[in-house]
Design a protein around this motif. Structure first.
Motif, PDB file in Angstrom:
ATOM      1  N   LYS A  73      47.828  48.011  44.466  1.00 28.21           N
ATOM      2  CA  LYS A  73      48.404  47.332  44.298  1.00 28.21           C
ATOM      3  C   LYS A  73      47.509  45.479  44.330  1.00 28.21           C
ATOM      4  N   ASP A  74      47.162  45.771  44.989  1.00 33.95           N
ATOM      5  CA  ASP A  74      46.155  44.277  44.974  1.00 33.95           C
ATOM      6  C   ASP A  74      45.338  44.255  45.633  1.00 33.95           C
ATOM      7  N   VAL A  75      44.463  43.578  45.736  1.00 32.96           N
ATOM      8  CA  VAL A  75      43.016  43.211  46.029  1.00 32.96           C
ATOM      9  C   VAL A  75      42.711  42.437  45.594  1.00 32.96           C
ATOM     10  N   SER A  76      41.862  41.781  46.636  1.00 30.98           N
ATOM     11  CA  SER A  76      41.808  39.727  46.584  1.00 30.98           C
ATOM     12  C   SER A  76      40.085  40.044  47.885  1.00 30.98           C
ATOM     13  N   LEU A  77      39.971  39.197  48.192  1.00 31.22           N
ATOM     14  CA  LEU A  77      38.678  39.154  47.980  1.00 31.22           C
ATOM     15  C   LEU A  77      39.078  38.012  49.224  1.00 31.22           C
ATOM     16  N   ASN A  78      38.212  38.770  51.070  1.00 34.40           N
ATOM     17  CA  ASN A  78      38.993  38.029  51.601  1.00 34.40           C
ATOM     18  C   ASN A  78      38.016  37.537  52.924  1.00 34.40           C
ATOM     19  N   LEU A 100      29.471  32.242  43.506  1.00 35.20           N
ATOM     20  CA  LEU A 100      29.866  33.846  42.514  1.00 35.20           C
ATOM     21  C   LEU A 100      30.370  34.305  41.747  1.00 35.20           C
ATOM     22  N   TYR A 101      30.918  35.218  41.363  1.00 36.31           N
ATOM     23  CA  TYR A 101      31.065  35.319  40.025  1.00 36.31           C
ATOM     24  C   TYR A 101      31.125  36.740  39.320  1.00 36.31           C
ATOM     25  N   ILE A 102      32.547  37.707  39.527  1.00 36.96           N
ATOM     26  CA  ILE A 102      32.274  39.224  39.746  1.00 36.96           C
ATOM     27  C   ILE A 102      32.803  39.554  38.031  1.00 36.96           C
ATOM     28  N   ASP A 108      36.636  40.245  31.688  1.00 35.65           N
ATOM     29  CA  ASP A 108      36.005  38.899  31.888  1.00 35.65           C
ATOM     30  C   ASP A 108      35.934  38.578  33.003  1.00 35.65           C
ATOM     31  N   ARG A 109      34.675  38.293  33.170  1.00 35.87           N
ATOM     32  CA  ARG A 109      34.180  36.986  34.869  1.00 35.87           C
ATOM     33  C   ARG A 109      35.302  35.918  35.000  1.00 35.87           C
ATOM     34  N   VAL A 110      35.474  36.449  36.547  1.00 33.98           N
ATOM     35  CA  VAL A 110      36.033  35.097  36.791  1.00 33.98           C
ATOM     36  C   VAL A 110      35.465  34.951  38.521  1.00 33.98           C
ATOM     37  N   ALA A 111      35.718  33.755  39.364  1.00 32.90           N
ATOM     38  CA  ALA A 111      35.070  32.843  40.178  1.00 32.90           C
ATOM     39  C   ALA A 111      35.019  34.226  41.636  1.00 32.90           C
ATOM     40  N   LEU A 112      34.452  34.114  42.022  1.00 35.55           N
ATOM     41  CA  LEU A 112      34.599  35.723  43.479  1.00 35.55           C
ATOM     42  C   LEU A 112      34.992  33.951  44.395  1.00 35.55           C
ATOM     43  N   ALA A 113      33.905  33.764  45.202  1.00 34.09           N
ATOM     44  CA  ALA A 113      33.533  32.412  45.523  1.00 34.09           C
ATOM     45  C   ALA A 113      32.649  31.636  45.356  1.00 34.09           C
ATOM     46  N   SER A 114      33.117  30.639  46.233  1.00 35.33           N
ATOM     47  CA  SER A 114      31.990  29.633  46.193  1.00 35.33           C
ATOM     48  C   SER A 114      31.806  28.241  47.362  1.00 35.33           C
ATOM     49  N   LEU A 115      30.869  27.347  47.185  1.00 30.62           N
ATOM     50  CA  LEU A 115      30.681  26.576  47.708  1.00 30.62           C
ATOM     51  C   LEU A 115      30.331  25.399  48.282  1.00 30.62           C
ATOM     52  N   LYS A 128      33.776  30.155  50.098  1.00 28.04           N
ATOM     53  CA  LYS A 128      35.291  30.370  50.107  1.00 28.04           C
ATOM     54  C   LYS A 128      35.781  30.815  48.929  1.00 28.04           C
ATOM     55  N   PRO A 129      36.701  31.569  49.118  1.00 26.35           N
ATOM     56  CA  PRO A 129      37.512  32.871  48.044  1.00 26.35           C
ATOM     57  C   PRO A 129      38.585  32.390  46.969  1.00 26.35           C
ATOM     58  N   SER A 130      37.754  32.662  46.097  1.00 26.42           N
ATOM     59  CA  SER A 130      38.656  31.543  44.288  1.00 26.42           C
ATOM     60  C   SER A 130      39.893  32.266  45.100  1.00 26.42           C
ATOM     61  N   GLY A 131      40.884  33.497  45.278  1.00 30.29           N
ATOM     62  CA  GLY A 131      42.145  33.981  45.174  1.00 30.29           C
ATOM     63  C   GLY A 131      42.576  34.449  44.181  1.00 30.29           C
TER      64      GLY A 131
END
Length: 174
Positions: A73-78, A100-102, A108-115, A128-131
């Protein structure tokens, strides 16, 4: 009557605590490692980096955790860490920012994490994970990682970075 007024909030509190404990029992982590290569002779500015195709093996991972994709029910980048693995003497001084995008073929492509401001002198950086909600990406049989990097100095040789990611997954009990 006073006992009832006291017991009702207490019952709600116990239910809330119980639900949180159940969620903790149904939460697990999926870790993955991929290599990303920055081509030598990259110029200063925003550079594209070759996409990385990732086979998820999610059905196997969900089964190991006694669940199925339809119960997730819920997946997020930790956590997402980049480490320079080659050349050995390189660090992230060439990099100004990175995202980084996934994506999948169906999503669609969404931001995964960035710095946005990469520290100097580091061989390892944590993004930093995008949430973003990532259920459909990890439930898919594969996804693609795309990297956008802003380079502040020219890169003369190929640089290989290892991307270590950890996804937090919560499943329904039934």
């Amino acid at each position: 009557m006073k006992k009832i007024l006291f017991l009702v909030p207490l019952a709600f509190l116990l239910v809330a605590i119980g639900c949180k404990k159940i969620d903790q029992l149904l939460t697990f982590y999926i870790e993955d490692t991929q290599n990303i290569r920055v081509a030598g002779n990259s110029v200063v500015g925003l550079i594209p980096i070759a996409p990385v195709a990732v086979t998820t093996r999610s059905e196997e991972k969900f089964k190991n955790e006694d669940t199925r994709a339809d119960l997730v029910k819920d997946v997020s980048l930790n956590k997402l860490t980049l480490t320079i693995t080659d050349p050995n003497n390189e660090n992230f001084d060439f990099l100004e920012s990175v995202t980084l995008y996934i994506s999948t073929e169906q999503s669609d492509r969404v931001a995964l994490a960035s710095l946005s401001s990469v520290p100097t002198g580091q061989k390892v950086i944590e993004l930093k994970p995008s949430g973003a909600k990532l259920d459909k990406y990890l439930k898919a049989s594969s996804y693609t990682l795309t990297t956008e990097a802003r380079v502040k100095r020219a890169v003369s040789q190929d640089i290989t970075m290892r991307a270590d990611s950890r996804f937090k997954v919560t499943a329904d009990p039934l």
